[in-house]
Design an enzyme around this catalytic site. Structure first.
Site, short mmCIF file in Angstrom:
data_model
loop_
_atom_site.label_atom_id
_atom_site.label_comp_id
_atom_site.label_asym_id
_atom_site.label_seq_id
_atom_site.Cartn_x
_atom_site.Cartn_y
_atom_site.Cartn_z
CG HIS A 42 -6.07 -5.90 1.25
ND1 HIS A 42 -6.96 -5.07 1.86
CD2 HIS A 42 -4.96 -5.88 2.00
CE1 HIS A 42 -6.41 -4.57 2.95
NE2 HIS A 42 -5.20 -5.04 3.06
CG HIS A 95 -1.72 -1.20 1.42
ND1 HIS A 95 -2.59 -1.66 0.47
CD2 HIS A 95 -1.78 -2.09 2.44
CE1 HIS A 95 -3.17 -2.76 0.90
NE2 HIS A 95 -2.69 -3.06 2.09
#
Ligand SMILES: Nc1ncnc2c1ncn2[C@@H]1O[C@H](COP(=O)(O)OP(=O)(O)O)[C@@H](O)[C@H]1O
Ligand SMILES: Nc1ncnc2c1ncn2[C@@H]1O[C@H](COP(=O)(O)OP(=O)(O)O)[C@@H](O)[C@H]1O
Ligand SMILES: [Mg+2]
Ligand SMILES: [Mg+2]
Ligand SMILES: [Mg+2]
Ligand SMILES: [Mg+2]
Lengths: 333, 212, 333, 212
Positions: C219, C56
């Protein structure tokens, strides 16, 4: 083609609306597609103008602000701006101390900036000096060709010459810093995937799943050669070998190392590449004095990266550390 | 008569061909450039036609000058200044000429345009650029007119020479423009600018036919 | 799979080496995979710890520094960190004023942070408060489910709670700011392409060329629905409609609007999206007080974006404007 | 005898199956999760086997405790704390038990593990999680032992119940874990955690066979 856009013909205009909305401290001339510092022109300060085709964001408009550019001209995607844009930018940043044009070495950019300078000379008595960047070692330099492309070093020129201008130094000195940085900087890039030009609608080149291009530019031009995919540590070697064999970077005050993402490559991979770049430099006995890791000069959605090394000295490091406040580069203020 | 109306027809026909061939020009530019040549020229020529539509009747030089300044204002890239300069110098060559409707005046104008492209772009024939189509076209036009051929025929010969020159760029290794970055890999592809320049000459042959 | 990596198993460790090399003012504990502020622990200051799966970036390690986090734990790609990592981070930032855990609401993150807090409580007398972010309106909130995901608002929580901690405020107040921000923020994301998890080697989901996923997480989870590709202005509506119908954002001091890139989307498209977001907000009578446009919370190489709106007030705006000096968010210093 | 050696064999066999099925577990997690379940468990179980190898001979509880702490230290995500808690609670149930080699002690340990997963994850059967395989497996084990079946047979029944439970997750709409974010779209896919939990029970059936 998968992009967050409306009509492909409106990409540049639409993105400039977003920039204007996001950065109220900038002034955007939508008609001429020029992004100005809100307080331009600054009396007595050399004005810095750059620009080029769009599709390389944040370059150049993201570097407009204190300590860097006074104006940036946004051409169509991958198409240099037209002379009128550059002339409007030049007029708008002229604070009486002259204007520096920072031009990447592409035939179109050079010609359009030249024509703008001719226009400016005919219309006003603004002194304009152009510095052309040409740091891409993927391209053989020769008197008989268009010469090397201007790539990553352009970001460093904008930062360092911008800092010199902010100090109130005269045009000749600011231009000198720009030329010195260009002369001491070298870059090399690679692509994992092609980019897709919105108006073209499909990838500029096809690249099989197990191959990459070495020596690409920032306009989706294919590179110098195609090789099998390799681990990051080998990619770092492939990029640095030609850079280091072109210019001796040892000694002195070390280098400013710049690992740049091409637009479709996430930051985690750029940090990973930076680790490998540092490992290669260590082996070569080259110290890193400063670094920049991120997607600062992109090629639309291309996945890949470029590495730029700039041989630093005391003065350049001081200018690097000087305050900068732009949408995409900001420190010290 | 190669008058303002004829020159306007030429510009229009060039615009039409560019629009029609837009994707093909971009495809050529994808192979050895940055995939924008079709979009660039189409944008510029569409604007040029609009500018001519908006402009009240004017002389032959004015038609070409409007085309030139519009291209310079709207195209950008390499082809904008180059085609712009072509039309600007051509306009200059027609300006104040006693009889611009004379085919020889047209040939001189086109030659002046060609010289302008060379001066602006500093390329030579054989560098794999638009010059490789424009240059042979000018030569063919001059030769045909010198041999006393009518304008129709001379423009036909020029169009053929342009197309041949365009095709001859395929094996060349580019030395100028974006394709030069590819080095040896630029060989095997036709130069997009040579392809668009061929359209320019073909447009002249079509639009000026029967106007000699 | 086309990535600038070495062995897929080493991605996180390799990237952390790059972060350490690029940011000498941070301290990286490579064994525990924790990135600390160089001057942690700061005596008397509440310590802020966040973390989560890697992939991320720049979140979270790129937000470590003055005015934001004191430490960030890097889990494996898309896998929350283990309790030992969080415990090490907690110990390392404990300056006597307690520690705030900022946890995104995922089953794994919540459980691992919980276990770390249990460990910390057993070993030391550090006071730990956890604030869980859950701002993703794509997920139906319910007592009987895992609840909403924590997404974009997490970046804002880290900034705003970080500023409150930097002011020297006590743990309860800092936690309160964090909770208040989470309660006043909502997000919604979309994907043009799937990401590819390095260890998996292929895209997590297949998405035809003419479709996009609406309501994705960070995700690579597929979204709530698949719809035909649409222009950016319609995408902006699709993202904002559920946000605005979940929380009334009109009135008050306007919103902080955050357009976030998912990793594979270049900045030009994000600015373009921002223009469309502003247009929708204007129509809805919602003013934008501050904004953030860029790729701050990515999902590896996924192309797409998310929009987060935070209903602002005087205090939050003051905290937003407060100085921050981290690798990826920096102003005012 | 379900002694330390037998439990070690169980852990090893589970590790082997996870490694073998790694891609399949990740494939299941790609459909309704984040494509890491195979990598997560494989990393953890490889580490657990290494930890058991490194550890000097210890009792049954210690084997499970080492497995637990290694999983907690190395897996992360949802499955790390859950499988970690499973083994930790199971170890706790064996600790200090007069005769841990008694099949009933094993059944109690597994039940304690299951309760730990429920306590940690706050899910219920039918939420489309590993509980849907583990729960029925525990029930089947208890029932078979209560009915006086030998351990072999009881574990076989448990493995079958786990597999059935796993398969039964396919039509379910997930309410817990990452798959719950998909809402209705989670139906039609087997839950990855239920698949790995089935491997856990199958490993017991294989490794503990003939040890009753
Ligand atoms: N120096 C030059 N002289 C003449 N023609 C040139 C020169 N450089 C480029 N060209 C022509 O311009 C064409 C490319 O135009 P275009 O794609 O519109 O510009 P750009 O290369 O800036 O993207 C080339 O195919 C070539 O024919
Ligand atoms: N609250 C819960 N209770 C029980 N099992 C759960 C819970 N949440 C998730 N799981 C199980 O964990 C599995 C996913 O594990 P894994 O992919 O390793 O973790 P993550 O979801 O964090 O990526 C799911 O398939 C499900 O069986
Ligand atoms: Mg171009
Ligand atoms: Mg081009
Ligand atoms: Mg995960
Ligand atoms: Mg998972």
């Amino acid at each position: 083609m998968k992009k967050l856009i409306n009509d492909p013909a409106d990409v540049v205009a639409d993105a400039l609306r977003g920039m204007a909305a996001a950065h109220p401290d900038l002034r955007v001339d939508h008609e001429n597609r020029v992004v100005f510092r809100g307080d331009a022109p600054r009396q007595g300060k050399v004005g810095l103008v750059s620009g080029g085709g769009s599709g390389h964001e944040p370059m150049h408009a993201g570097f407009v602000g204190l300590g860097m550019l006074d104006a940036a001209c946004a051409g169509e995607v991958f198409t240099s701006p037209v002379p009128d844009q550059v002339a409007a930018a030049t007029r708008g940043v002229d604070g009486g101390a002259g204007v520096l044009h920072i031009v990447k070495n592409y035939t179109g950019d050079v010609m359009n900036f030249e024509m703008a300078a001719e226009l400016a000379a005919a219309e006003t008595d603004t002194e304009v000096v152009a510095v052309v960047t040409d740091d891409d070692v993927a391209v053989k330099d020769s008197l008989y060709t268009a010469g090397r492309r201007g790539v990553g070093v352009t970001v460093l020129v904008e930062k360092l010459a911008g800092a010199a201008a902010e100090e109130g130094r005269p045009l000749a000195e600011v231009a000198d810093v720009a030329r010195r940085v260009n002369a001491a900087g070298r870059s090399m890039g690679m692509a994992l995937t092609s980019c897709t030009v919105p108006a073209a609608g499909r990838p500029t080149f096809d690249l099989p799943d197990d191959e990459m291009e070495i020596g690409i530019g920032i306009h989706g031009e294919p590179g110098r050669r195609r090789v099998p995919l390799a681990p990051a540590r080998e990619v770092a070697e492939m990029l640095l070998e030609p850079v280091l064999s072109d210019l001796d970077m040892t000694g002195g005050d070390g280098v400013i190392a710049f690992v740049n993402g091409m637009g479709g490559t996430p930051l985690i991979e750029l940090y990973l590449m930076y680790a490998e770049v540092v490992a290669v430099l260590e082996k070569a006995g080259i110290g890193v004095a400063r670094n920049l890791v991120g997607s600062y000069m992109t090629s639309l959605d291309m996945a890949g990266c470029s590495v730029t090394l700039l041989k630093a000295d005391d003065e350049l490091l001081r200018l690097w550390d000087a305050p900068v406040r732009t949408p995409s580069l900001r420190w010290g203020v | 008569m190669v008058d303002a109306e004829a020159l306007t027809a030429w510009v229009r026909e060039f615009a039409r061909l560019v629009h029609e061939q837009r994707d093909e020009l971009t495809r050529l530019d994808s192979a050895i450039g940055d995939a924008d040549h079709g979009a660039n020229l189409d944008r510029g020529m569409t604007a040029a036609v609009a500018a001519l539509d908006a402009q009240s009747a004017a002389g032959p030089a004015a038609v070409l000058k409007t085309t030139a300044t519009t291209l310079i204002k709207t195209v950008g890239g390499a082809s904008g200044p180059l085609y712009g300069t072509f039309f600007l110098r051509a306009a200059g060559a027609l300006d104040g000429v006693p009889d611009p409707t004379d085919p020889a005046a047209l040939a001189r104008a086109v030659r002046a345009g060609l010289d302008g492209v060379v001066a602006r772009g500093k390329a030579e024939r054989g560098d794999k650029t638009m010059l490789d189509a424009l240059g042979p076209a000018c030569d063919a036009l001059d030769e045909a007119l010198a041999a006393g051929k009518p304008l129709d025929e001379a423009l036909g010969a020029a169009a053929q020479a342009a197309a041949d020159g365009r095709d001859a760029t395929e094996p060349l290794v580019a030395r100028k423009g974006r394709a030069s970055y590819l080095g040896e890999r630029s060989a095997g592809h036709v130069d997009p600018g040579a392809a668009s320049a061929t359209l320019l000459v073909q447009a002249a042959a079509t639009a000026l036919a029967g106007r000699g």
